[in-house]
Design a protein around this motif. Structure first.
Motif, PDB file in Angstrom:
ATOM      1  N   GLY A 304       0.056   1.271   0.306  1.00 19.76           N
ATOM      2  CA  GLY A 304       0.531   2.008   1.485  1.00 19.76           C
ATOM      3  C   GLY A 304      -0.051   3.414   1.580  1.00 19.76           C
ATOM      4  N   THR A 305       0.831   4.356   1.802  1.00 17.19           N
ATOM      5  CA  THR A 305       0.421   5.752   1.935  1.00 17.19           C
ATOM      6  C   THR A 305      -0.292   6.233   0.674  1.00 17.19           C
ATOM      7  OG1 THR A 305       2.062   6.327   3.586  1.00 17.19           O
ATOM      8  CG2 THR A 305       1.428   8.076   2.087  1.00 17.19           C
ATOM      9  N   SER A 306       0.179   5.803  -0.480  1.00 22.14           N
ATOM     10  CA  SER A 306      -0.450   6.226  -1.734  1.00 22.14           C
ATOM     11  C   SER A 306      -1.886   5.699  -1.806  1.00 22.14           C
ATOM     12  CB  SER A 306       0.349   5.702  -2.928  1.00 22.14           C
ATOM     13  OG  SER A 306       1.669   6.183  -2.851  1.00 22.14           O
ATOM     14  N   SER A 352       7.155   6.667  -5.972  1.00 26.66           N
ATOM     15  CA  SER A 352       8.360   6.243  -6.693  1.00 26.66           C
ATOM     16  C   SER A 352       8.090   5.979  -8.165  1.00 26.66           C
ATOM     17  CB  SER A 352       8.906   4.955  -6.064  1.00 26.66           C
ATOM     18  OG  SER A 352       7.911   3.936  -6.161  1.00 26.66           O
ATOM     19  N   GLY A 353       6.864   5.570  -8.473  1.00 23.08           N
ATOM     20  CA  GLY A 353       6.554   5.184  -9.852  1.00 23.08           C
ATOM     21  C   GLY A 353       7.156   3.847 -10.219  1.00 23.08           C
ATOM     22  N   GLU A 354       7.699   3.128  -9.211  1.00 20.11           N
ATOM     23  CA  GLU A 354       8.355   1.847  -9.497  1.00 20.11           C
ATOM     24  C   GLU A 354       7.784   0.704  -8.677  1.00 20.11           C
ATOM     25  OE1 GLU A 354      10.279   1.550 -11.934  1.00 20.11           O
ATOM     26  OE2 GLU A 354      11.002   3.585 -12.311  1.00 20.11           O
ATOM     27  N   THR A 355       6.789   0.941  -7.856  1.00 21.74           N
ATOM     28  CA  THR A 355       6.264  -0.110  -6.983  1.00 21.74           C
ATOM     29  C   THR A 355       5.755  -1.279  -7.831  1.00 21.74           C
ATOM     30  OG1 THR A 355       5.735   1.533  -5.348  1.00 21.74           O
ATOM     31  CG2 THR A 355       4.564  -0.553  -5.145  1.00 21.74           C
ATOM     32  N   ALA A 356       6.321  -2.468  -7.586  1.00 16.57           N
ATOM     33  CA  ALA A 356       6.070  -3.618  -8.468  1.00 16.57           C
ATOM     34  C   ALA A 356       4.583  -3.944  -8.575  1.00 16.57           C
ATOM     35  CB  ALA A 356       6.856  -4.824  -7.965  1.00 16.57           C
ATOM     36  N   GLY A 400      13.326  10.383   3.386  1.00 15.09           N
ATOM     37  CA  GLY A 400      12.808   9.617   4.531  1.00 15.09           C
ATOM     38  C   GLY A 400      11.924   8.490   3.997  1.00 15.09           C
ATOM     39  N   VAL A 401      12.085   7.292   4.546  1.00 20.34           N
ATOM     40  CA  VAL A 401      11.301   6.166   4.036  1.00 20.34           C
ATOM     41  C   VAL A 401       9.802   6.402   4.273  1.00 20.34           C
ATOM     42  CG1 VAL A 401      10.774   3.727   4.480  1.00 20.34           C
ATOM     43  CG2 VAL A 401      13.116   4.429   4.023  1.00 20.34           C
ATOM     44  N   ALA A 402       9.472   6.985   5.408  1.00 19.85           N
ATOM     45  CA  ALA A 402       8.051   7.243   5.690  1.00 19.85           C
ATOM     46  C   ALA A 402       7.607   8.458   4.863  1.00 19.85           C
ATOM     47  CB  ALA A 402       7.861   7.515   7.169  1.00 19.85           C
ATOM     48  N   SER A 403       6.607   8.218   4.071  1.00 17.94           N
ATOM     49  CA  SER A 403       6.179   9.261   3.132  1.00 17.94           C
ATOM     50  C   SER A 403       5.408  10.374   3.850  1.00 17.94           C
ATOM     51  CB  SER A 403       5.276   8.593   2.089  1.00 17.94           C
ATOM     52  OG  SER A 403       5.000   9.501   1.077  1.00 17.94           O
TER      53      SER A 403
HETATM   54  C1  F6R Z   1       4.617   4.718   3.872  1.00 21.11           C
HETATM   55  C2  F6R Z   1       5.179   4.497   2.563  1.00 21.11           C
HETATM   56  C3  F6R Z   1       4.715   3.315   1.787  1.00 21.11           C
HETATM   57  C4  F6R Z   1       4.527   3.689   0.323  1.00 21.11           C
HETATM   58  C5  F6R Z   1       4.194   2.434  -0.524  1.00 21.11           C
HETATM   59  C6  F6R Z   1       3.924   2.803  -1.949  1.00 21.11           C
HETATM   60  O1  F6R Z   1       5.163   5.825   4.512  1.00 21.11           O
HETATM   61  O2  F6R Z   1       5.988   5.256   2.114  1.00 21.11           O
HETATM   62  O3  F6R Z   1       3.557   2.770   2.320  1.00 21.11           O
HETATM   63  O4  F6R Z   1       3.498   4.621   0.236  1.00 21.11           O
HETATM   64  O5  F6R Z   1       5.264   1.537  -0.454  1.00 21.11           O
HETATM   65  O6  F6R Z   1       5.014   3.413  -2.527  1.00 21.11           O
HETATM   66  P1  F6R Z   1       4.873   4.260  -3.849  1.00 21.11           P
HETATM   67  O7  F6R Z   1       4.022   5.451  -3.521  1.00 21.11           O
HETATM   68  O8  F6R Z   1       6.274   4.653  -4.214  1.00 21.11           O
HETATM   69  O9  F6R Z   1       4.221   3.387  -4.869  1.00 21.11           O
END
Ligand code: F6R
Length: 611
Positions: A304-306, A352-356, A400-403
């Motif tokens: 995603g954003t990352s 988050s450091g937790e994205t699966a 906010g969910v949107a990063s």
């Molecule tokens: C978009 C958004 C997501 C996260 C993606 C990765 O606004 O927040 O696309 O960037 O789910 O999440 P992290 O960075 O926590 O691994």
């Protein structure tokens, strides 16, 4: 960010402080603690996890006092644990401190204090403050004097409260680059890092100014400026309700987080740029020159954003470290057969450091013997624990969910990593490094200028609120920012939006362009600025309405586009940090106008811990 609450008066401080901490829960935290002065001595309780754990602890190990301080900790230095939870004490256990912010020079201070015989019990930067106060506190020097002397040695950001068992009539507080507010009561006073913690008790508050220290007693408040001169600070009445206060008066967390970016970017580079010489210091990244010379490729992995932060970093790594760099979507990487070995440096980016998917990819890279670096916002998260090296973004909780602020924090951390590696490897000149550092230090001011464009952007958003689709164009290092702008719009306003490298339009997507397809284009200063102008012409000739993000001196853009957002100029490679801000605002305002749930868009979660 962490939360602070303090109380002095006739009530049981434990209840007031605990209630205040509950009001700060929305900010996110990983541990909490309270200290009071009981029968002539400090009593302290701390617990990891949610506040209910602290409550249980307080119920089984009761404490009581009319003066107390408490803290919810969002880990920055040291993992979430009871030892690292605030309040922190000096060696004697008489002085306790709670602190928000980051002490940049805590390592040399800690080394010096240890040499002088001070014993440390935590990994935190905060504990240094308690020991420094202890060092200066004596018969001739009051707690206030000792705090003021300690602060002279400290570099960094702080909001803090200190109490001492010798005197249960005062709390000493101080702030610099982190907020602190004093709540005014009758025969009682309150302290908090955020006004929402005080609203149940008082609406009359004094916001301390940068550099202030104050001595708070139950019936008096003395405030001193940065030079220790006594000063008056006017009290104000807070008219916000509790929910407004949580959001700092903003309508949504996303908007608050957009506005926080002047501060959060500084928090990411704070303490990592040497003041004495132009050097990037990343203590947590132990890569040596020899390690770097062995690296044949960099492989960035994220979602995603990352992932967009990673795409931006590819340009930087290749430009400055001269190491070929590829960027992978984590969910693809983990099931591909990635060619990764001990000569490949893998970089994992995750707020988050937790994205699966990112975590699974990290484990795969480790199996293949790659050296791994994580860029994370959440301290102690799985990815940050499992990577060989971790560089925290220090943006505070993103609700906010949107990063937004986490993205600019990731970019900033990546700039630091790139320049740190390039300097070590010798692929960047001293002059380039000095220019980079000067330009990075200027970014927060330029972000502040960009934030002032909000009303104009809102006006443009209004004209496009009913649009069904959008194309975002950019080139080179801003191409990932076009992707990020399109993602923001999709996520929170449910408008179909696609990001494209502008030069690729003619190979297909241009077929989509007509008067129903508006185009957002990033056309700030660049070595290929003229090429972007031609790409704009191509879209305009087919009837598209063009919104251009440009620099003031790009005068041609006024002829070529229908609407312009003029942002401050900076070095081209730093421009993504500025150019993403109007795109965040644009998506935000359209979402609000469409009546969407800005902070919790449908079908999305903040932390995606499942595949
Ligand atoms: C978009 C958004 C997501 C996260 C993606 C990765 O606004 O927040 O696309 O960037 O789910 O999440 P992290 O960075 O926590 O691994």
């Amino acid at each position: 960010m962490c939360g602070i609450v303090g109380y002095i008066g006739g009530k049981n401080a434990v209840d007031v402080v605990y209630n205040g901490l509950e009001k700060l829960e929305y900010r996110g935290y990983d541990s909490a603690g309270i200290a009071v002065i009981g029968e002539g001595k400090i009593e302290r309780r701390r617990s990891v996890g949610k506040l209910v754990n602290l409550k249980e602890n307080l119920n089984t190990n009761k404490i009581f006092g009319n003066l107390g301080i408490g803290h919810t900790r969002w880990a920055t230095h040291g993992k979430p644990s009871e030892e690292n939870a605030h309040p922190h004490t000096d060696c004697s256990g008489k002085i306790v401190v709670v602190h928000n912010g980051i002490i940049e020079n805590y390592i040399p201070l800690k080394n010096q204090l240890q040499k002088e015989g001070h014993i440390f019990a935590s990994e935190t930067d905060t504990e240094v403050i308690a020991h420094l106060i202890e060092k200066y506190y004596n018969e001739k020097s009051s707690l206030l004097d000792a705090v003021q002397s300690a602060l002279k040695e400290i570099r960094g950001a702080y909001a803090l409260c200190a109490i001492c068992a010798d005197d249960k009539t005062q709390v000493v507080v101080a702030r610099k680059d982190a907020p602190l507010v004093i709540g005014l009561g009758k025969e009682e006073n309150f302290i908090a890092s955020d006004v929402s913690a005080l609203l149940a008790y008082t609406k009359d508050v004094i916001f301390l100014e940068n550099g202030d220290t104050a001595q708070v007693r139950k019936d008096s408040i003395k405030i001193f400026d940065g030079q220790c001169n006594s000063v008056e600070r006017k009290s104000q009445k807070v008219l916000w309700n509790a929910l407004q206060a949580e959001k700092g008066g903003y309508k949504h967390f996303m908007l608050k987080e957009i506005y926080e970016q002047t501060q959060t970017i500084q928090d990411t580079f704070r303490g990592r740029i040497s003041d004495e010489e132009n050097k990037i210091i990343l203590q947590s990244v132990g890569l040596t020159k020899e390690d770097l010379l062995k690296i044949s490729r960099i492989c960035i992995v994220a979602c995603g954003t990352s992932y967009h932060a990673g795409l931006t970093a590819k340009f930087l790594f290749e430009n400055f470290t001269k190491i070929p760099t590829e960027v992978n979507i984590a969910s693809e990487f983990r099931y591909a057969e990635p060619v990764v070995d001990d000569k490949v440096l893998t970089v994992f980016i995750s707020q988050s450091g937790e994205t699966a998917d990112t975590l699974a990819a990290l484990r795969l890279a480790k199996e293949k013997k790659s050296k791994t670096v994580a860029i994370c916002n959440v301290v102690g998260s799985s990815i940050s624990r499992e990577a060989d090296y971790v560089l925290y973004t220090h943006c505070g909780p993103e609700i906010g969910v949107a990063s937004t602020k986490a993205f600019t924090g990731q970019l900033t951390a990546l700039y630091l990593l790139v320049m740190f590696m390039a300097d070590k490897k010798g692929t960047v000149s001293k002059k380039q490094l000095a220019e980079f550092i000067a330009a990075l230090r200027d970014i927060p001011t330029k972000i502040a200028e960009t934030l002032n464009l909000a009303d104009g952007i809102k006006g443009i958003a209004k004209l496009f609120q009913n649009t069904k689709q959008f194309i975002y164009l950019a080139r080179n290092i801003n191409y990932p920012i076009a992707l990020e702008g399109a993602l923001k719009l999709k996520e929170i306003s449910y408008i179909y939006a696609e990001g494209y490298p502008a030069g690729e339009m003619k190979h297909g997507p241009i077929a989509l362009i007509d008067e129903t397809m508006p185009v957002m284009v990033i056309a700030t200063d660049s070595k290929i600025y003229e090429k972007i102008l031609s790409n704009i012409e191509e879209a305009k000739a087919r009837g598209a309405k063009i919104i251009a993000i440009a620099n003031k001196d790009n005068t041609e853009i006024v002829k070529n586009s229908d609407y312009q957002i003029f942002v401050p100029s900076t070095q081209e490679y730093l421009s993504p940090l500025i150019n993403v801000i109007p795109l965040q605002f644009f998506a935000y305002y359209i979402s609000v106008m469409k009546g969407c749930d800005v902070d919790q868009p449908r079908n999305l979660a903040k932390s995606v811990t499942v595949e």
